[in-house]
Motif scaffolding. Structure first.
Motif, PDB file in Angstrom:
ATOM      1  N   ASP A   1       0.600  -1.797   0.069  1.00  0.00           N
ATOM      2  CA  ASP A   1       0.298   0.279   0.110  1.00  0.00           C
ATOM      3  C   ASP A   1       0.774   1.246  -0.295  1.00  0.00           C
ATOM      4  OD1 ASP A   1      -1.998  -1.875  -0.110  1.00  0.00           O
ATOM      5  OD2 ASP A   1      -2.107  -0.726   2.561  1.00  0.00           O
ATOM      6  N   GLN A   2       0.419   1.897  -1.175  1.00  0.00           N
ATOM      7  CA  GLN A   2       0.747   3.772  -1.209  1.00  0.00           C
ATOM      8  C   GLN A   2       0.323   4.838  -1.773  1.00  0.00           C
ATOM      9  OE1 GLN A   2       3.039   6.323   0.560  1.00  0.00           O
ATOM     10  NE2 GLN A   2       4.689   4.049   0.568  1.00  0.00           N
ATOM     11  N   LEU A   3       0.592   5.639  -0.779  1.00  0.00           N
ATOM     12  CA  LEU A   3      -0.510   6.577  -2.348  1.00  0.00           C
ATOM     13  C   LEU A   3       0.588   6.864  -3.766  1.00  0.00           C
ATOM     14  CD1 LEU A   3      -0.636   9.765   0.040  1.00  0.00           C
ATOM     15  CD2 LEU A   3      -2.434   7.864  -0.806  1.00  0.00           C
TER      16      LEU A   3
ATOM     17  N   THR B   1       4.188  -3.572  -9.824  1.00  0.00           N
ATOM     18  CA  THR B   1       4.034  -4.843 -10.183  1.00  0.00           C
ATOM     19  C   THR B   1       4.816  -5.505  -9.814  1.00  0.00           C
ATOM     20  OG1 THR B   1       6.850  -4.530 -10.384  1.00  0.00           O
ATOM     21  CG2 THR B   1       5.339  -4.161 -12.438  1.00  0.00           C
ATOM     22  N   SER B   2       4.889  -5.717  -8.259  1.00  0.00           N
ATOM     23  CA  SER B   2       4.854  -7.202  -7.536  1.00  0.00           C
ATOM     24  C   SER B   2       3.618  -7.627  -7.267  1.00  0.00           C
ATOM     25  CB  SER B   2       5.830  -6.640  -6.405  1.00  0.00           C
ATOM     26  OG  SER B   2       5.481  -5.628  -5.396  1.00  0.00           O
TER      27      SER B   2
ATOM     28  N   SER C   1       6.293   3.071  -5.982  1.00  0.00           N
ATOM     29  CA  SER C   1       7.509   2.735  -6.475  1.00  0.00           C
ATOM     30  C   SER C   1       6.312   1.706  -7.362  1.00  0.00           C
ATOM     31  CB  SER C   1       8.208   2.263  -5.989  1.00  0.00           C
ATOM     32  OG  SER C   1       8.460   0.812  -5.572  1.00  0.00           O
ATOM     33  N   GLU C   2       7.440   1.596  -9.228  1.00  0.00           N
ATOM     34  CA  GLU C   2       6.987   0.835  -9.824  1.00  0.00           C
ATOM     35  C   GLU C   2       6.936  -0.880  -9.482  1.00  0.00           C
ATOM     36  OE1 GLU C   2       8.316  -0.596 -14.606  1.00  0.00           O
ATOM     37  OE2 GLU C   2       8.221   1.680 -13.655  1.00  0.00           O
TER      38      GLU C   2
ATOM     39  N   GLY D   1      -4.667   4.915  -2.017  1.00  0.00           N
ATOM     40  CA  GLY D   1      -3.455   4.171  -1.738  1.00  0.00           C
ATOM     41  C   GLY D   1      -3.291   2.646  -2.075  1.00  0.00           C
ATOM     42  N   GLN D   2      -4.087   2.354  -2.738  1.00  0.00           N
ATOM     43  CA  GLN D   2      -4.385   0.356  -2.523  1.00  0.00           C
ATOM     44  C   GLN D   2      -4.794   0.333  -4.351  1.00  0.00           C
ATOM     45  OE1 GLN D   2      -7.034  -1.199  -0.456  1.00  0.00           O
ATOM     46  NE2 GLN D   2      -5.520  -2.441   0.434  1.00  0.00           N
ATOM     47  N   ALA D   3      -4.308   1.579  -5.993  1.00  0.00           N
ATOM     48  CA  ALA D   3      -4.387   1.175  -6.544  1.00  0.00           C
ATOM     49  C   ALA D   3      -3.379  -0.071  -6.848  1.00  0.00           C
ATOM     50  CB  ALA D   3      -3.502   2.670  -7.083  1.00  0.00           C
ATOM     51  N   ASN D   4      -2.684  -0.280  -6.748  1.00  0.00           N
ATOM     52  CA  ASN D   4      -2.152  -1.236  -7.012  1.00  0.00           C
ATOM     53  C   ASN D   4      -2.846  -2.791  -6.856  1.00  0.00           C
ATOM     54  OD1 ASN D   4      -1.035  -1.525  -4.359  1.00  0.00           O
ATOM     55  ND2 ASN D   4       0.685  -1.620  -4.737  1.00  0.00           N
ATOM     56  N   TYR D   5      -3.145  -3.249  -5.210  1.00  0.00           N
ATOM     57  CA  TYR D   5      -4.560  -4.117  -5.242  1.00  0.00           C
ATOM     58  C   TYR D   5      -5.202  -4.374  -5.754  1.00  0.00           C
ATOM     59  CZ  TYR D   5      -6.212  -7.181  -1.335  1.00  0.00           C
ATOM     60  OH  TYR D   5      -6.458  -8.668  -0.622  1.00  0.00           O
ATOM     61  N   ALA D   6      -6.129  -2.539  -6.203  1.00  0.00           N
ATOM     62  CA  ALA D   6      -7.306  -3.016  -5.770  1.00  0.00           C
ATOM     63  C   ALA D   6      -7.320  -2.988  -7.485  1.00  0.00           C
ATOM     64  CB  ALA D   6      -8.239  -1.606  -6.237  1.00  0.00           C
ATOM     65  N   ALA D   7      -6.623  -2.825  -8.261  1.00  0.00           N
ATOM     66  CA  ALA D   7      -5.855  -2.876  -9.946  1.00  0.00           C
ATOM     67  C   ALA D   7      -6.386  -4.839 -10.022  1.00  0.00           C
ATOM     68  CB  ALA D   7      -5.449  -2.377 -10.526  1.00  0.00           C
ATOM     69  N   SER D   8      -5.487  -5.665  -8.987  1.00  0.00           N
ATOM     70  CA  SER D   8      -5.098  -6.490  -9.196  1.00  0.00           C
ATOM     71  C   SER D   8      -6.412  -7.673  -9.075  1.00  0.00           C
ATOM     72  CB  SER D   8      -4.197  -6.751  -7.781  1.00  0.00           C
ATOM     73  OG  SER D   8      -4.314  -6.745  -6.591  1.00  0.00           O
TER      74      SER D   8
END
Length: 239
Positions: free
Chosen positions: A86-88, A98-99, A93-94, A141-148
């Protein structure tokens, strides 16, 4: 009849509860875990624990070979393994992005594709993907998690259309806030703020998520595919 069941990320939290409910029903259950040691409870339940990092295709292949040798071809797959970073967005970071996608979405692709090899030959199978209410609602703060987690829905529905004629079902369970070690680490103020958003006014129990998964893998759900089942206390209503 006892089936061969695989639960990824089945060594704790929701995954452990899912493994437990299938084992209690008499199924032959295997779980994957990435690090540490699996809890003693798994051995007591007769559950096979296999170390596997689902971001590594070779490890996925080796895990399936071990499971198939012990339990036969996987008939029920529950893709539960996942991570958060989680991060804004401006600070993300990339590698943070990606992870999470590689584990939660591409990792699911790896385990599903390998499971389908046996399911296609058998002309039957049950696949349940564990998404999240965040994949439907979004979360700062969860754009990566939500996208996945949103990606899992499109993935499951595409495969439901692709493989429905082979009697293989693909469904998604979308939990809300669940009472796990992760949420217990929050402050009382944070926990109260979360509960205030939930119409039922409490966290889910891991057993409630497991019950939905167990239903979708049962004969009672044989005509359900491409469904997204929210187990979120009403948090995501309308989505």
């Amino acid at each position: 009849m006892s089936r061969s069941v695989l639960v990824t990320g089945g060594n704790r939290g929701i995954g452990l509860a899912i493994a437990r409910v299938f084992a209690d029903a008499g199924d032959k259950v295997a779980v994957t875990y990435r690090s540490g040691e699996p809890p003693a409870e798994l051995a007591a339940l007769g559950v096979l624990a296999v170390r596997c990092d689902i971001t590594d295709a070779e490890q996925v292949e080796q895990a399936y070979k071990e499971i198939e040798a012990a339990h036969g071809v996987v008939e029920v797959l529950v893709a539960n393994a996942g991570i958060t970073r989680d991060q804004l967005l401006m600070r993300m970071s990339e590698e943070d992005f990606t992870s999470v996608l590689d584990t939660n979405l591409t990792g699911t692709y790896r385990v599903v594709k390998r499971a389908n090899r046996g399911m296609l030959r058998a002309k039957k199978g049950r696949v349940v993907l564990i998404s999240s209410v965040v994949g439907l609602l979004g979360s700062a703060g969860q754009a990566n998690y939500a996208a996945s987690k949103a990606g899992l829905i499109g993935f499951a529905r595409s495969l439901a259309r692709e493989l429905g004629s082979r009697n293989i079902t693909f469904n998604v369970v979308a939990p809300g806030f669940v009472d796990t070690d992760m949420t217990r680490a929050l402050s009382e103020e944070q926990r109260a703020g979360i509960v205030a958003q939930v119409p039922l006014g409490r966290y889910a129990r891991t057993e409630e998520i497991a019950a939905a998964v167990r239903f979708l893998a049962s004969d009672d759900a044989s005509y359900i595919t491409g469904a997204v089942i929210p187990v979120d206390g009403g948090l995501g209503m309308g989505h």
